[in-house]
Design a protein around this motif. Structure first.
Motif, PDB file in Angstrom:
ATOM      1  N   GLY A 265       0.817  -1.207   0.000  1.00 46.65           N
ATOM      2  CA  GLY A 265       0.000   0.000   0.000  1.00 46.65           C
ATOM      3  C   GLY A 265       0.853   1.260   0.000  1.00 46.65           C
ATOM      4  O   GLY A 265       0.535   2.234  -0.692  1.00 46.65           O
ATOM      5  N   PHE A 266       1.930   1.248   0.753  1.00 49.49           N
ATOM      6  CA  PHE A 266       2.822   2.402   0.801  1.00 49.49           C
ATOM      7  C   PHE A 266       3.629   2.532  -0.498  1.00 49.49           C
ATOM      8  O   PHE A 266       3.780   3.628  -1.038  1.00 49.49           O
ATOM      9  N   VAL A 267       4.165   1.415  -0.978  1.00 48.15           N
ATOM     10  CA  VAL A 267       5.007   1.461  -2.172  1.00 48.15           C
ATOM     11  C   VAL A 267       4.205   1.881  -3.408  1.00 48.15           C
ATOM     12  O   VAL A 267       4.717   2.581  -4.277  1.00 48.15           O
ATOM     13  N   ASP A 268       2.946   1.469  -3.475  1.00 47.07           N
ATOM     14  CA  ASP A 268       2.108   1.802  -4.636  1.00 47.07           C
ATOM     15  C   ASP A 268       1.488   3.197  -4.531  1.00 47.07           C
ATOM     16  O   ASP A 268       0.786   3.629  -5.456  1.00 47.07           O
ATOM     17  N   SER A 269       1.742   3.889  -3.444  1.00 44.93           N
ATOM     18  CA  SER A 269       1.094   5.181  -3.214  1.00 44.93           C
ATOM     19  C   SER A 269       1.670   6.282  -4.093  1.00 44.93           C
ATOM     20  O   SER A 269       2.834   6.219  -4.506  1.00 44.93           O
ATOM     21  N   PRO A 270       0.874   7.304  -4.406  1.00 47.28           N
ATOM     22  CA  PRO A 270       1.403   8.457  -5.164  1.00 47.28           C
ATOM     23  C   PRO A 270       2.568   9.134  -4.443  1.00 47.28           C
ATOM     24  O   PRO A 270       3.483   9.648  -5.086  1.00 47.28           O
ATOM     25  N   GLU A 271       2.546   9.137  -3.103  1.00 49.11           N
ATOM     26  CA  GLU A 271       3.624   9.771  -2.343  1.00 49.11           C
ATOM     27  C   GLU A 271       4.952   9.085  -2.642  1.00 49.11           C
ATOM     28  O   GLU A 271       5.977   9.748  -2.850  1.00 49.11           O
ATOM     29  N   TYR A 272       4.935   7.765  -2.671  1.00 52.34           N
ATOM     30  CA  TYR A 272       6.186   7.059  -2.944  1.00 52.34           C
ATOM     31  C   TYR A 272       6.589   7.244  -4.403  1.00 52.34           C
ATOM     32  O   TYR A 272       7.781   7.310  -4.720  1.00 52.34           O
ATOM     33  N   GLY A 273       5.596   7.331  -5.279  1.00 56.05           N
ATOM     34  CA  GLY A 273       5.899   7.594  -6.674  1.00 56.05           C
ATOM     35  C   GLY A 273       6.615   8.915  -6.852  1.00 56.05           C
ATOM     36  O   GLY A 273       7.585   9.022  -7.610  1.00 56.05           O
ATOM     37  N   ARG A 274       6.139   9.944  -6.136  1.00 56.16           N
ATOM     38  CA  ARG A 274       6.792  11.250  -6.229  1.00 56.16           C
ATOM     39  C   ARG A 274       8.191  11.210  -5.632  1.00 56.16           C
ATOM     40  O   ARG A 274       9.120  11.849  -6.140  1.00 56.16           O
ATOM     41  N   GLN A 275       8.344  10.450  -4.534  1.00 58.13           N
ATOM     42  CA  GLN A 275       9.668  10.360  -3.922  1.00 58.13           C
ATOM     43  C   GLN A 275      10.648   9.672  -4.865  1.00 58.13           C
ATOM     44  O   GLN A 275      11.774  10.141  -5.055  1.00 58.13           O
ATOM     45  N   CYS A 276      10.211   8.573  -5.490  1.00 56.27           N
ATOM     46  CA  CYS A 276      11.095   7.866  -6.417  1.00 56.27           C
ATOM     47  C   CYS A 276      11.440   8.755  -7.610  1.00 56.27           C
ATOM     48  O   CYS A 276      12.583   8.751  -8.080  1.00 56.27           O
ATOM     49  N   ALA A 277      10.459   9.507  -8.094  1.00 56.70           N
ATOM     50  CA  ALA A 277      10.719  10.403  -9.226  1.00 56.70           C
ATOM     51  C   ALA A 277      11.759  11.455  -8.859  1.00 56.70           C
ATOM     52  O   ALA A 277      12.603  11.823  -9.686  1.00 56.70           O
ATOM     53  N   SER A 278      11.722  11.927  -7.612  1.00 56.36           N
ATOM     54  CA  SER A 278      12.696  12.943  -7.195  1.00 56.36           C
ATOM     55  C   SER A 278      14.106  12.381  -7.145  1.00 56.36           C
ATOM     56  O   SER A 278      15.084  13.139  -7.199  1.00 56.36           O
ATOM     57  N   TYR A 279      14.221  11.064  -7.022  1.00 63.54           N
ATOM     58  CA  TYR A 279      15.534  10.424  -7.024  1.00 63.54           C
ATOM     59  C   TYR A 279      15.840   9.767  -8.375  1.00 63.54           C
ATOM     60  O   TYR A 279      16.840   9.054  -8.512  1.00 63.54           O
ATOM     61  N   SER A 280      14.967   9.982  -9.354  1.00 68.05           N
ATOM     62  CA  SER A 280      15.147   9.432 -10.709  1.00 68.05           C
ATOM     63  C   SER A 280      15.271   7.910 -10.697  1.00 68.05           C
ATOM     64  O   SER A 280      16.105   7.330 -11.401  1.00 68.05           O
ATOM     65  N   ILE A 281      14.437   7.249  -9.884  1.00 69.43           N
ATOM     66  CA  ILE A 281      14.436   5.792  -9.871  1.00 69.43           C
ATOM     67  C   ILE A 281      13.035   5.281 -10.179  1.00 69.43           C
ATOM     68  O   ILE A 281      12.046   6.001 -10.038  1.00 69.43           O
ATOM     69  N   THR A 282      12.956   4.034 -10.596  1.00 69.51           N
ATOM     70  CA  THR A 282      11.677   3.401 -10.898  1.00 69.51           C
ATOM     71  C   THR A 282      10.959   3.057  -9.606  1.00 69.51           C
ATOM     72  O   THR A 282      11.550   2.499  -8.679  1.00 69.51           O
ATOM     73  N   GLN A 283       9.677   3.390  -9.539  1.00 63.23           N
ATOM     74  CA  GLN A 283       8.913   3.157  -8.319  1.00 63.23           C
ATOM     75  C   GLN A 283       8.784   1.676  -8.000  1.00 63.23           C
ATOM     76  O   GLN A 283       9.034   1.244  -6.888  1.00 63.23           O
ATOM     77  N   GLY A 284       8.366   0.883  -8.988  1.00 62.49           N
ATOM     78  CA  GLY A 284       8.187  -0.542  -8.753  1.00 62.49           C
ATOM     79  C   GLY A 284       6.985  -0.827  -7.887  1.00 62.49           C
ATOM     80  O   GLY A 284       6.151   0.046  -7.626  1.00 62.49           O
TER      81      GLY A 284
END
Length: 409
Positions: A265-284
């Motif tokens: 639930g946390f990994v699939d969240s938009p918040e984690y998506g934005r965090q991964c994007a800020s580090y230029s990594i794939t959310q997964g």
């Protein structure tokens, strides 16, 4: 015409001649002067021999920085008010220093005053096509006008390693997980291993955080469910979870799903998506492999039986077993409940009739039995009512059927 103006014109002509001689010309200002400050007790004015001299600030040494960033470069500039003196800063890709490897040149005049100053230039490497990862050499050369023409007064250089900004971001992402999950700094080997795997695209952000929260180091902390969820809020959303948010996830965990269900639930969240994007990594994502996690409502029904009949929590193996049976419709919810009530674990507790009856009320009717009702069943059992028949009376009651329906069964 004023002599100073004439010298300035000559300087500009010379500078333009040098610039046109470069095989690679800059289209924009990659070096921008951002500050000028005094240099205290500088002996360079005497050593310069009366001509302008620039050398790299001794405070700088071999640097390792990230491209796609703005880097401050410091130089000590000694000026002698000679209008013919000037200096150039050339950035070479690599260490060979051939004209073909020059990617940027900046030509500037010295101050019209006799002084020693520190000049800080901002090097803009955000054009990663122009500044890919690698070694760069910064060369600063001071010139003066001699009888034979432009002459070199002094030269100085500095090597800078520009790392790929994506690797630098990956390293920062991994370091952050060490801090948030393990509550410690990253060890060098672990930091290198995970950041390089992220950089090469071998793992996603979801896979990395899943590794951290399922690792022996974290598991051996024996965190409570509340502590676990709070850790995810810190690692994923960079904040503390408020009570209402914690309660939401704790309801799932207390309902029988695994921690991986909450992690997903946390990994699939938009918040984690934005965090991964800020580090230029794939959310997964997180793949749920347990049948209870794919059927959380049914898991809640089974876990309820564990708590109210067996009076304990299950490690997941039992819940998965019963959920699989219910999903495949090998048994009904009533027969599953029967398996709990007449299991060796429950039977060996040797409950008396009153305790048995009160457990039936809680598990099958979702309420405490009133004294009159409990006494009624105790009298019936004293007169030959078996626990088997009593169970089926509760199991077929409208109350238990309502409980079953509330879990989607």
């Amino acid at each position: 015409m004023n002599k100073r103006i004439i010298w300035k014109i000559l300087f500009l002509v010379a500078a333009l001649s040098l610039a046109l001689g470069m095989t690679v010309l800059a289209e924009e200002e990659d070096l921008t002067l951002v500050s000028v400050s005094d240099v205290e007790d500088d002996g360079g004015l005497v050593m310069a021999g009366g001509h302008g001299r620039v050398f790299i600030d001794p405070a700088m040494s071999l640097l390792s920085m990230s491209n796609n960033s703005k880097i401050n470069l410091s130089f000590v500039v000694n000026s002698y008010a000679d209008p013919t003196d000037y200096y150039e800063i050339v950035i070479y890709r690599g260490t060979v220093l051939s004209p073909s490897d020059a990617v940027y040149r900046k030509v500037s005049s010295f101050s019209e005053n006799v002084e020693s100053k520190k000049y800080v230039y901002e090097w803009n490497t955000t054009n990663v096509g122009k500044y890919p990862p690698g070694i760069y050499t910064i060369v600063v050369t001071s010139y003066y006008l001699s009888d034979q023409g432009n002459a070199v007064n002094d030269t100085d250089s500095l090597e800078i390693n520009l790392e790929d900004y994506r690797l630098v971001l990956d390293r920062a992402f991994v370091e952050r997980l060490y801090n948030k999950v393990f509550m410690r700094s990253a060890d060098p080997d672990g930091l290198t291993y995970w950041s390089e795997r992220l950089y090469k695209g071998l793992v996603s952000g979801g896979e990395v955080i899943a590794h951290f929260v399922t690792s022996p180091e974290f598991v051996n902390k024996h965190t409570s469910n509340r502590e676990y969820v709070q850790t995810l809020y810190r690692a994923v959303q960079d904040r503390e979870g408020v009570e209402q948010e914690l309660a939401y996830w704790l309801d799932f965990l207390e309902g029988g799903v695994s921690r991986n269900f909450v992690l997903k639930g946390f990994v699939d969240s938009p918040e984690y998506g934005r965090q991964c994007a800020s580090y230029s990594i794939t959310q997964g994502t997180v793949t749920l492999t347990e049948v209870r996690d794919r059927n959380p409502k049914i898991a809640g029904f089974v876990n309820r039986l564990y708590r109210l009949i067996q009076n304990r929590e299950d490690d997941g193996s039992g819940i998965n077993y019963w959920v699989d049976i219910l999903v495949k419709k090998r048994q009904t919810p009533q027969t599953v409940a029967h398996g709990f009530v007449f299991s060796p674990e429950f039977v060996n507790k040797n409950y008396g009739d009153e305790d048995f009856t009160r457990i039936m009320y809680r598990a099958m009717l979702n309420r405490e039995g009133e004294d009159a009702g409990v006494q009624y069943y105790m009298n019936q059992m004293a007169n030959g009512l078996t626990r088997e028949r009593m169970f089926w009376g509760f199991a077929n009651s409208p109350e238990f059927k309502g409980i079953i329906a509330s879990y989607g069964l």
